[in-house]
Design a protein around this motif. Structure first.
Motif, PDB file in Angstrom:
ATOM      1  N   PHE A  40       0.803  -1.222   0.000  1.00 35.89           N
ATOM      2  CA  PHE A  40       0.000   0.000   0.000  1.00 35.89           C
ATOM      3  C   PHE A  40       0.838   1.275   0.000  1.00 35.89           C
ATOM      4  N   GLY A  41       2.150   1.144   0.203  1.00 31.58           N
ATOM      5  CA  GLY A  41       3.014   2.312   0.193  1.00 31.58           C
ATOM      6  C   GLY A  41       2.740   3.282   1.328  1.00 31.58           C
ATOM      7  N   ILE A  42       2.360   2.763   2.490  1.00 29.04           N
ATOM      8  CA  ILE A  42       2.107   3.625   3.638  1.00 29.04           C
ATOM      9  C   ILE A  42       3.196   3.432   4.683  1.00 29.04           C
ATOM     10  N   SER A  43       3.293   4.370   5.603  1.00 28.43           N
ATOM     11  CA  SER A  43       4.353   4.353   6.609  1.00 28.43           C
ATOM     12  C   SER A  43       4.075   3.326   7.703  1.00 28.43           C
ATOM     13  N   GLN A  44       5.114   2.987   8.431  1.00 29.33           N
ATOM     14  CA  GLN A  44       4.967   2.067   9.557  1.00 29.33           C
ATOM     15  C   GLN A  44       4.005   2.632  10.602  1.00 29.33           C
ATOM     16  N   PRO A  45       4.072   3.926  10.957  1.00 32.26           N
ATOM     17  CA  PRO A  45       3.091   4.454  11.910  1.00 32.26           C
ATOM     18  C   PRO A  45       1.643   4.343  11.408  1.00 32.26           C
ATOM     19  N   ALA A  46       1.442   4.478  10.096  1.00 31.92           N
ATOM     20  CA  ALA A  46       0.092   4.327   9.541  1.00 31.92           C
ATOM     21  C   ALA A  46      -0.388   2.884   9.690  1.00 31.92           C
ATOM     22  N   VAL A  47       0.511   1.922   9.465  1.00 28.74           N
ATOM     23  CA  VAL A  47       0.148   0.510   9.654  1.00 28.74           C
ATOM     24  C   VAL A  47      -0.199   0.272  11.119  1.00 28.74           C
ATOM     25  N   SER A  48       0.607   0.836  12.016  1.00 32.17           N
ATOM     26  CA  SER A  48       0.345   0.688  13.455  1.00 32.17           C
ATOM     27  C   SER A  48      -1.032   1.232  13.821  1.00 32.17           C
ATOM     28  N   GLN A  49      -1.416   2.327  13.199  1.00 34.98           N
ATOM     29  CA  GLN A  49      -2.741   2.912  13.448  1.00 34.98           C
ATOM     30  C   GLN A  49      -3.844   1.949  13.009  1.00 34.98           C
ATOM     31  N   HIS A  50      -3.676   1.316  11.861  1.00 40.08           N
ATOM     32  CA  HIS A  50      -4.667   0.335  11.395  1.00 40.08           C
ATOM     33  C   HIS A  50      -4.724  -0.863  12.337  1.00 40.08           C
ATOM     34  N   LEU A  51      -3.580  -1.320  12.796  1.00 43.70           N
ATOM     35  CA  LEU A  51      -3.556  -2.426  13.757  1.00 43.70           C
ATOM     36  C   LEU A  51      -4.279  -2.029  15.049  1.00 43.70           C
ATOM     37  N   ARG A  52      -4.082  -0.780  15.472  1.00 46.26           N
ATOM     38  CA  ARG A  52      -4.743  -0.295  16.684  1.00 46.26           C
ATOM     39  C   ARG A  52      -6.261  -0.286  16.495  1.00 46.26           C
ATOM     40  N   VAL A  53      -6.745   0.170  15.340  1.00 49.86           N
ATOM     41  CA  VAL A  53      -8.180   0.176  15.066  1.00 49.86           C
ATOM     42  C   VAL A  53      -8.730  -1.254  15.114  1.00 49.86           C
ATOM     43  N   LEU A  54      -8.007  -2.186  14.512  1.00 48.05           N
ATOM     44  CA  LEU A  54      -8.450  -3.585  14.532  1.00 48.05           C
ATOM     45  C   LEU A  54      -8.476  -4.126  15.956  1.00 48.05           C
ATOM     46  N   ARG A  55      -7.486  -3.769  16.730  1.00 51.76           N
ATOM     47  CA  ARG A  55      -7.405  -4.224  18.126  1.00 51.76           C
ATOM     48  C   ARG A  55      -8.537  -3.601  18.950  1.00 51.76           C
ATOM     49  N   GLU A  56      -8.716  -2.291  18.850  1.00 54.67           N
ATOM     50  CA  GLU A  56      -9.721  -1.600  19.666  1.00 54.67           C
ATOM     51  C   GLU A  56     -11.147  -1.959  19.269  1.00 54.67           C
ATOM     52  N   SER A  57     -11.349  -2.333  18.013  1.00 54.76           N
ATOM     53  CA  SER A  57     -12.681  -2.717  17.564  1.00 54.76           C
ATOM     54  C   SER A  57     -12.958  -4.196  17.810  1.00 54.76           C
ATOM     55  N   GLY A  58     -11.958  -4.926  18.287  1.00 50.53           N
ATOM     56  CA  GLY A  58     -12.150  -6.330  18.626  1.00 50.53           C
ATOM     57  C   GLY A  58     -11.884  -7.305  17.499  1.00 50.53           C
ATOM     58  N   PHE A  59     -11.456  -6.828  16.332  1.00 52.59           N
ATOM     59  CA  PHE A  59     -11.189  -7.727  15.208  1.00 52.59           C
ATOM     60  C   PHE A  59      -9.857  -8.445  15.334  1.00 52.59           C
ATOM     61  N   ALA A  60      -8.957  -7.914  16.141  1.00 50.12           N
ATOM     62  CA  ALA A  60      -7.642  -8.531  16.320  1.00 50.12           C
ATOM     63  C   ALA A  60      -7.262  -8.470  17.790  1.00 50.12           C
ATOM     64  N   VAL A  61      -6.455  -9.416  18.183  1.00 44.75           N
ATOM     65  CA  VAL A  61      -5.885  -9.416  19.533  1.00 44.75           C
ATOM     66  C   VAL A  61      -4.370  -9.418  19.387  1.00 44.75           C
ATOM     67  N   VAL A  62      -3.714  -8.909  20.407  1.00 40.74           N
ATOM     68  CA  VAL A  62      -2.256  -8.856  20.386  1.00 40.74           C
ATOM     69  C   VAL A  62      -1.730  -9.456  21.674  1.00 40.74           C
ATOM     70  N   ARG A  63      -0.603 -10.121  21.566  1.00 37.38           N
ATOM     71  CA  ARG A  63       0.073 -10.620  22.764  1.00 37.38           C
ATOM     72  C   ARG A  63       1.564 -10.368  22.604  1.00 37.38           C
ATOM     73  N   ALA A  64       2.187 -10.126  23.728  1.00 36.23           N
ATOM     74  CA  ALA A  64       3.620  -9.861  23.721  1.00 36.23           C
ATOM     75  C   ALA A  64       4.375 -11.173  23.840  1.00 36.23           C
ATOM     76  N   GLU A  65       5.442 -11.279  23.077  1.00 36.22           N
ATOM     77  CA  GLU A  65       6.379 -12.405  23.194  1.00 36.22           C
ATOM     78  C   GLU A  65       7.766 -11.785  23.147  1.00 36.22           C
TER      79      GLU A  65
END
Length: 119
Positions: A40-65
């Motif tokens: 998509f030619g977008i920046s890493q912070p922009a990708v992080s924002q999309h991941l955050r939206v997915l996480r906050e909306s419940g579509f994705a979960v994240v775990r630390a390793e």
């Protein structure tokens, strides 16, 4: 879903692509970011924002390793979308059934023509 409608989340092609990547299994954020930045030619912070939206909306979960953040699809919101779409499946099924009937008629007509029979 924290006040965000599922189709608002899924309406964005970047978020849909991230979910497609996660559908293959848990993925480190760096790997997701790399693919999305390339496609998509977008920046890493922009990708992080999309991941955050997915996480906050419940579509994705994240775990630390260790220092990595691993993302995975959360099925429940997708089940809600599927349940909503279910009321429309009858329209698709009717059309697919009609298409199947027309295809069968066409095959039967070609066989009759090949045998020299009248249609």
């Amino acid at each position: 879903m924290a006040g965000v409608h599922a189709f608002d989340v899924l309406g964005d092609p970047v978020r849909r692509r991230i979910l497609e990547l996660l559908a293959a299994g848990e993925q480190p954020s760096g790997a997701v970011s790399e693919v999305i930045r390339e496609e998509f030619g977008i920046s890493q912070p922009a990708v992080s924002q999309h991941l955050r939206v997915l996480r906050e909306s419940g579509f994705a979960v994240v775990r630390a390793e260790g220092t990595r953040r691993l993302y995975a699809v959360q099925a429940e919101p997708l089940r809600e979308v599927d349940a909503w779409l279910d009321r429309f499946r009858g329209f698709w099924e009717q059309r697919l059934d009609a298409l199947g009937t027309e295809l069968a008629r066409g095959r039967r007509g070609r066989r009759e023509q090949e045998r020299g029979e009248a249609p």
